[in-house]
Write an enzyme that holds these catalytic residues in place. Structure first.
Site, mmCIF file in Angstrom:
data_model
loop_
_atom_site.group_PDB
_atom_site.id
_atom_site.type_symbol
_atom_site.label_atom_id
_atom_site.label_comp_id
_atom_site.label_asym_id
_atom_site.label_seq_id
_atom_site.Cartn_x
_atom_site.Cartn_y
_atom_site.Cartn_z
ATOM 1 C CG ASP A 111 -2.299 0.492 0.933
ATOM 2 O OD1 ASP A 111 -2.412 1.464 0.163
ATOM 3 O OD2 ASP A 111 -3.270 -0.086 1.444
ATOM 4 C CG ASP A 129 -4.545 5.761 0.779
ATOM 5 O OD1 ASP A 129 -5.577 5.087 0.890
ATOM 6 O OD2 ASP A 129 -4.341 6.818 1.415
ATOM 7 C CG HIS A 154 -8.952 -0.624 4.065
ATOM 8 N ND1 HIS A 154 -8.683 -0.710 2.723
ATOM 9 C CD2 HIS A 154 -8.571 0.621 4.451
ATOM 10 C CE1 HIS A 154 -8.156 0.434 2.308
ATOM 11 N NE2 HIS A 154 -8.084 1.255 3.336
ATOM 12 C CG ASP A 155 -11.274 2.925 3.522
ATOM 13 O OD1 ASP A 155 -10.926 2.856 4.713
ATOM 14 O OD2 ASP A 155 -10.565 3.427 2.632
ATOM 15 C CD GLU A 157 -8.683 5.046 -1.855
ATOM 16 O OE1 GLU A 157 -9.677 4.799 -1.141
ATOM 17 O OE2 GLU A 157 -7.614 5.481 -1.390
#
Length: 531
Positions: free
Chosen positions: A98, A194, A308-309, A236
């Site tokens: 990440d 990210d 995860h969000d 993302e």
């Protein structure tokens, strides 16, 4: 078209603090990941997206990095990371790191220096202004924090402990690229980037996403780091359209492999974009969105329901009660047979569900806590706040992985950092692997189909007309046709077609009628080759 390994693989996201604990401190760690590699090999995935394990004060669970070249003590040491890379490689699994370079932690050495004085050599690594403008933090409130030491405000689009890097400073580029090459040299398989669409921001014009310099930065990054290597790079990008996605992922532009777009996820948000007020899924709208993205001609799709969000798909849009297994399988079949690279979030292959929060004290997530404080000032009742957190809160995805029916779901022998979902005695990996009709084996079958059949990877996509809550499409490849149908509903629905079935490939009910006129059971889904 050049073919790449990441088009044929399936990626599995691991949120390390919730995956597997090896040392009884209640927090998952790298040795815990290593201990479950054989499970992942059995599932069939070829790549792990590892959420951040870098050194961090954990204000945002690792997305606030204080040292990009060190491992957080709660996860282990760099030797553990090296062992994970080695053991994963032995099993044919690549590790995607990440990459969080829109911001750092306020404890990063660069920011510690930056805030010392206005003429510090690291001052321009971050974004400072004499007065704040109207920019808002994604985590609620102003995006500006006053710093008494120098009498200026710094920008933080997320938590105030996550100051934004200044990408208009070439020195920041050089530092980031050097760090990326450090990890590439270790043998990683790529980067998940990210909120990468924010690095091109123009603060004074209040432009955050998709700023005018964004693609210049990404092209430069490509050339300076991963461009000459066949690595998976996925950005993302919450604001991406198909046209914007092609700017990122068209091969000749030399930027990224693909992006995560969220149009399907945000399709249930109201016009103001407030996810906390999300409505019900509109299957017709979902069909329209996927058909649009599947028509991407010069680029590559990512395919996902969870991360995860996000809340668990089976609770969010499925039926996590009576039809939990059927709806979990239906969403899997629908997504994995589209064109693009599929991503599985840990526990999705088990049909894990949202957590039944009863008390605000159970909530850990900084975003949820900040939002709740703001919601109270607007007059929201505690019941309404808790209902929203149960549906949408990020902790739903972060409860510990459910391995066994034993204590703490086999995640830890200590006290878990976040409560285990109480349904772990019924929903766990041990039980799933021992049941050939479990959600796990539907995912395993879908991964096998992708590995075995090029039509899954490269075939054309054609949306078919169907009842409103039935999602049906064709994949066409080398003169052959493959039909995929999913009833995204608690009700029976009919599906009519003129196709003649040749071979059933995957199905989530034991029996299926003739496909020329099928009366679909609730959440029934199947795929078959047709004439």
């Amino acid at each position: 078209m050049q073919k790449h390994w990441w088009q044929k693989t399936v990626v599995y996201q691991i949120y390390p603090r919730s995956f597997m604990d090896s040392n009884a401190d209640g927090i998952g760690d790298l040795q815990g990941v290593i201990s479950k590699l054989d499970y992942l090999r059995e599932l069939g995935i070829g790549c792990i997206w590892l959420s951040p394990v870098y050194q961090s004060p954990m204000d945002d669970n690792g997305y606030d990095i204080s040292d990009y070249r060190a491992i957080a003590g709660i996860f282990g040491e760099m030797t553990d990371m090296d062992e994970l890379l080695s053991e994963a490689e032995k099993r044919g699994i690549k590790i995607v790191m990440d990459l969080v370079v829109n911001h750092t932690s306020d404890e990063h050495a660069w920011f510690v220096e930056s805030r010392k004085s206005k003429d510090n050599e690291y001052r321009d690594y971050y974004i400072w202004r004499d007065e704040p403008n109207e920019l808002k933090s994604i985590f609620s409130g102003s995006a500006w924090e006053f710093d008494e030491a120098t009498g200026q405000y710094f920008l933080h689009l997320f938590s105030k402990r996550q100051p934004d890097l200044n990408w208009e400073n070439p020195k920041v580029h050089a530092e980031v690229y050097d760090m990326m090459n450090f990890w590439i040299d270790k043998g990683i398989g790529g980067f998940r980037m990210d909120v990468i669409d924010l690095i091109g921001k123009e603060v004074d014009k209040e432009i955050t996403g998709n700023g005018p310099k964004l693609h210049d930065y990404l092209h430069e990054m490509n050339r300076a780091t991963f461009g000459a290597k066949d690595l998976l790079t996925v950005g993302e990008t919450w604001g991406a359209t198909p046209e914007i996605a092609e700017l990122y992922s068209a091969p000749e532009r030399e930027e990224l492999s693909m992006v995560f777009q969220f149009e399907h996820i945000s399709s249930v948000y109201p016009e103001n974009g407030d996810k906390w007020e999300s409505g019900r899924l509109s299957v017709p709208k979902l069909k329209e969105i996927f058909a649009k993205w599947q028509s991407l001609e010069n680029g590559w799709n990512s395919l996902f329901w969870n991360n995860h969000d996000l809340p668990r798909i089976v609770s969010n849009w499925g039926n996590d009660g009576k039809y939990r297994v059927a709806s979990a399988k239906a969403f899997a079949i629908l997504l994995h047979l589209m064109k693009g690279t599929p991503y599985i979030y840990q526990g999705e292959e088990l049909g894990m569900t949202n957590f039944p929060f009863t008390d605000f004290a159970q909530v850990d997530d900084v975003e949820s806590r900040n939002w709740a404080a703001e919601a109270r000032t607007k007059g929201w009742s505690e019941d309404k706040i808790m209902d929203a957190i149960r549906r949408i809160g990020r902790d739903n995805a972060r409860t510990p992985m459910q391995w066994t029916a034993g204590e703490n779901a086999g995640f830890t022998s200590g006290k878990p950092w976040l409560a285990v979902n109480p349904n772990y005695t019924e929903i766990n990996a041990d039980k799933a692997v021992s049941d050939e009709n479990s959600v796990f084996y539907t995912y395993k079958k879908l991964i096998e189909l992708r590995h075995q059949h090029d039509w899954v990877v490269y075939g054309e996509f054609e949306l078919l007309e169907s009842a409103p809550e039935v999602f049906a499409y064709l994949r066409k490849y080398e003169g052959k046709k493959y039909l995929v149908v999913a009833n995204l509903s608690d009700e029976q629905n009919s599906f009519k077609s003129g196709f003649v079935p040749k071979q059933l490939l995957v199905h989530n009910y034991e029996l299926m009628a003739e496909i020329s006129q099928v009366n679909l059971m609730p959440w029934e889904a199947f795929a078959c080759e047709v004439e």
